[in-house]
Design a protein around this motif. Structure first.
Motif, PDB file in Angstrom:
ATOM      1  N   ALA A 203     -20.672  -6.497  -2.471  1.00  0.00           N
ATOM      2  CA  ALA A 203     -19.215  -6.414  -2.281  1.00  0.00           C
ATOM      3  C   ALA A 203     -18.525  -7.411  -3.203  1.00  0.00           C
ATOM      4  CB  ALA A 203     -18.868  -6.675  -0.817  1.00  0.00           C
ATOM      5  N   GLY A 204     -19.144  -7.674  -4.331  1.00  0.00           N
ATOM      6  CA  GLY A 204     -18.779  -8.770  -5.225  1.00  0.00           C
ATOM      7  C   GLY A 204     -17.355  -8.805  -5.724  1.00  0.00           C
ATOM      8  N   ILE A 205     -16.684  -7.665  -5.765  1.00  0.00           N
ATOM      9  CA  ILE A 205     -15.337  -7.715  -6.338  1.00  0.00           C
ATOM     10  C   ILE A 205     -14.259  -8.107  -5.320  1.00  0.00           C
ATOM     11  CG2 ILE A 205     -15.873  -6.040  -8.176  1.00  0.00           C
ATOM     12  CD1 ILE A 205     -13.598  -4.614  -5.974  1.00  0.00           C
ATOM     13  N   PHE A 206     -14.671  -8.239  -4.042  1.00  0.00           N
ATOM     14  CA  PHE A 206     -13.682  -8.598  -3.018  1.00  0.00           C
ATOM     15  C   PHE A 206     -13.621 -10.115  -2.827  1.00  0.00           C
ATOM     16  CE2 PHE A 206     -14.903  -4.237  -1.909  1.00  0.00           C
ATOM     17  CZ  PHE A 206     -13.660  -3.646  -1.897  1.00  0.00           C
ATOM     18  N   VAL A 207     -12.994 -10.785  -3.773  1.00  0.00           N
ATOM     19  CA  VAL A 207     -12.934 -12.248  -3.735  1.00  0.00           C
ATOM     20  C   VAL A 207     -12.200 -12.701  -2.466  1.00  0.00           C
ATOM     21  CG1 VAL A 207     -12.162 -14.326  -4.953  1.00  0.00           C
ATOM     22  CG2 VAL A 207     -12.902 -12.312  -6.246  1.00  0.00           C
ATOM     23  N   GLY A 208     -12.813 -13.652  -1.768  1.00  0.00           N
ATOM     24  CA  GLY A 208     -12.198 -14.159  -0.539  1.00  0.00           C
ATOM     25  C   GLY A 208     -12.630 -13.398   0.698  1.00  0.00           C
ATOM     26  N   GLN A 209     -12.923 -12.088   0.537  1.00  0.00           N
ATOM     27  CA  GLN A 209     -13.345 -11.289   1.699  1.00  0.00           C
ATOM     28  C   GLN A 209     -14.773 -10.784   1.554  1.00  0.00           C
ATOM     29  OE1 GLN A 209     -10.066  -8.259   2.605  1.00  0.00           O
ATOM     30  NE2 GLN A 209      -9.511  -9.089   0.613  1.00  0.00           N
ATOM     31  N   GLU A 210     -15.448 -11.286   0.527  1.00  0.00           N
ATOM     32  CA  GLU A 210     -16.779 -10.745   0.227  1.00  0.00           C
ATOM     33  C   GLU A 210     -17.737 -10.900   1.415  1.00  0.00           C
ATOM     34  OE1 GLU A 210     -18.636 -12.451  -3.246  1.00  0.00           O
ATOM     35  OE2 GLU A 210     -20.418 -11.188  -3.041  1.00  0.00           O
ATOM     36  N   GLY A 211     -17.652 -12.048   2.119  1.00  0.00           N
ATOM     37  CA  GLY A 211     -18.537 -12.294   3.247  1.00  0.00           C
ATOM     38  C   GLY A 211     -18.331 -11.288   4.376  1.00  0.00           C
TER      39      GLY A 211
END
Ligand code: THG
Length: 265
Positions: free
Chosen positions: A46-54
């Motif tokens: 999910a690498g492109i979701f910066v801040g919500q990747e976790g």
């Protein structure tokens, strides 16, 4: 060959949209298709979701594993994101990945220490990507020795010498292949893995390039790959190449694949 299905990766446009919508059905179908095609692990990225990747990583692991009986390959450079994925993962995952970069090395190590996960050791350091076999081996040696010193058995280590596009250097294919050979010579029982399709980046008709490269890598001992298991020609090539490389006693796997219709691609 241990096959890691690569398709659930947010760098792909359709997948990115369906992850953002948290569309269970779509993601489950992509996982199921890959499993049925022979994937041993389902990569989740999910690498492109910066801040919500976790958060997305957690959702992906749960969504895949609630519906498909397979371990995940938890794909992120961020130790926090890997930790989130591990919290909900059932069975033995493949952690993707540790490298020699600071602070990634220490942080990933502390996340996996004492557990029995499998882990990819990516040949990258603070000096960047190595181009030659020697450059890759220097990093591989440090990573493998560091992991074994922290009680990770060789069988749980997957060294990734990092495939780089053949379009960016004529000899990058050979340097990679020779590294695979040397890793298996030095560390008996270890695994090697790669993101196969990096080799064809920027070229037309990428499938042909990926298929040929896989066959060459099998002759050097590659025993795992992050790839598209829905490419039937690739899957057939793997069965044939492993037989020809002496990894198929009495041609049993080849004959099974023939009977199952897997060689009709
Ligand atoms: N090593 C390790 N992990 C990795 C890589 C690696 N993880 C990510 C990547 N490389 C391997 N995974 C993918 C996933 C999808 C695609 C390629 C590699 C893919 N690529 C199409 C393209 O590039 O044209 C995207 C097209 C599309 O949008 O569908 O599908 O090297 N350890």
């Amino acid at each position: 060959m241990q096959i890691v299905g690569e398709l659930i990766n947010a760098s792909r446009k359709k997948i990115r949209e369906e992850i953002r919508n948290k569309d269970n059905e779509f993601i489950v179908q992509v996982a199921r298709d890959q499993r049925e095609a022979g994937a041993n692990f389902i990569d989740v990225n999910a690498g492109i979701f910066v801040g919500q990747e976790g958060d997305y990583m957690k959702w992906l692991v749960e969504t895949v594993q609630n519906n498909v009986d397979a371990p995940c390959c938890i794909d992120s450079p961020d130790p926090k994101v890997i930790e989130e994925g591990l919290k909900v993962h059932k069975g033995v995952p493949l952690v993707n990945s540790i490298s020699l970069e600071t602070p990634r090395y220490d942080d990933i190590l502390s996340v996996i220490k004492g557990s029995d996960v499998k882990i990819i050791a990516l040949c990258m350091s603070d000096e960047g990507m190595p181009y030659t076999k020697d450059g890759r081996m220097k990093i591989a040696d440090k990573l493998v020795n560091g992991l074994t010193a922290n009680d990770v058995p060789l069988e749980n280590i997957y060294v990734d010498p990092l495939v780089q596009p053949i379009g960016s250097g004529d000899t990058l294919g050979l340097e990679f292949l020779n590294t695979i050979e040397q890793i298996h010579e030095e560390f008996e029982g270890i695994n090697t893995i790669c993101g196969l399709s990096n080799i064809s980046f920027g070229l037309p008709k990428r499938k042909f390039v990926n298929q040929a490269f896989m066959i060459m890598a099998i002759t050097k001992g590659l025993n795992a790959a992050i790839m598209n298991p829905l490419d039937q020609k690739m899957m057939a090539n793997i069965v044939v190449a492993e037989m020809l490389a002496g990894k198929d006693e009495f041609c049993a796997n080849y004959m099974d694949a023939y009977r199952e219709g897997l060689l009709d691609a």
